[in-house]
Design a protein around this motif. Structure first.
Motif, short mmCIF file in Angstrom:
data_model
loop_
_atom_site.label_atom_id
_atom_site.label_comp_id
_atom_site.label_asym_id
_atom_site.label_seq_id
_atom_site.Cartn_x
_atom_site.Cartn_y
_atom_site.Cartn_z
N GLU A 104 -15.20 40.14 -100.41
CA GLU A 104 -15.84 41.13 -100.61
C GLU A 104 -16.83 40.31 -101.78
OE1 GLU A 104 -17.78 44.71 -100.13
OE2 GLU A 104 -16.11 43.68 -99.08
N ALA A 105 -16.01 39.75 -102.70
CA ALA A 105 -16.63 38.92 -103.79
C ALA A 105 -17.72 38.00 -103.63
CB ALA A 105 -15.53 38.44 -104.92
N GLU A 106 -17.45 37.30 -102.66
CA GLU A 106 -18.14 36.16 -101.78
C GLU A 106 -19.63 36.98 -101.19
OE1 GLU A 106 -16.42 33.88 -99.06
OE2 GLU A 106 -15.29 32.68 -100.44
N LYS A 107 -19.55 38.06 -100.72
CA LYS A 107 -20.77 38.96 -100.00
C LYS A 107 -21.50 39.42 -101.36
CE LYS A 107 -18.67 40.76 -95.84
NZ LYS A 107 -18.34 42.12 -95.44
N PHE A 108 -20.75 39.96 -102.41
CA PHE A 108 -21.62 40.54 -103.58
C PHE A 108 -22.22 39.11 -104.36
CE2 PHE A 108 -21.82 42.01 -108.08
CZ PHE A 108 -22.32 43.12 -107.69
#
Length: 112
Positions: A104-108
């Motif tokens: 999720e952090a990578e997507k963001f």
């Protein structure tokens, strides 16, 4: 160093208290249920039933059966038996959620 030693002592005392509590529970279970079963059989025999009828009556063993279920749960808690939520299961779930958070952090970060 002293705090670590005190923590270990406290944990050991708690563990001994848990074991002692379980063993007392098991002893009381045996003594009380032995009395209940014998009294039930004698009472039923005095009421006209044969020994076999009194012995194989569900009411004779109802208390030991249901109390035994509670004692089994107490044993499972005391001795750390958890077939559904073991330490391995906890570790897998932690890793899964950490991986989900990382994705999720990578997507963001990529969307910025």
């Amino acid at each position: 160093m002293e705090t670590n030693r005190n923590d270990k002592r406290t944990k050991a005392r708690n563990r001994v208290a848990q074991l002692k509590g379980f063993y007392i529970h098991a002893l009381v279970y045996v003594l009380v249920n032995l009395f209940i079963v014998v009294a039930s059989i004698i009472g039923q025999m005095n009421a006209g039933e044969s020994f076999n009828e009194a012995l194989f009556n569900f009411g004779t063993f109802a208390t030991p059966v249901f109390w035994g279920i509670g004692l089994a749960f107490h044993a499972a808690k005391t001795f750390g038996y958890s077939p559904f939520f073991s330490k391995d299961w906890e570790e897998r779930q932690i890793k899964k959620y950490m991986e989900d958070d990382r994705r999720e952090a990578e997507k963001f970060s990529k969307s910025k």
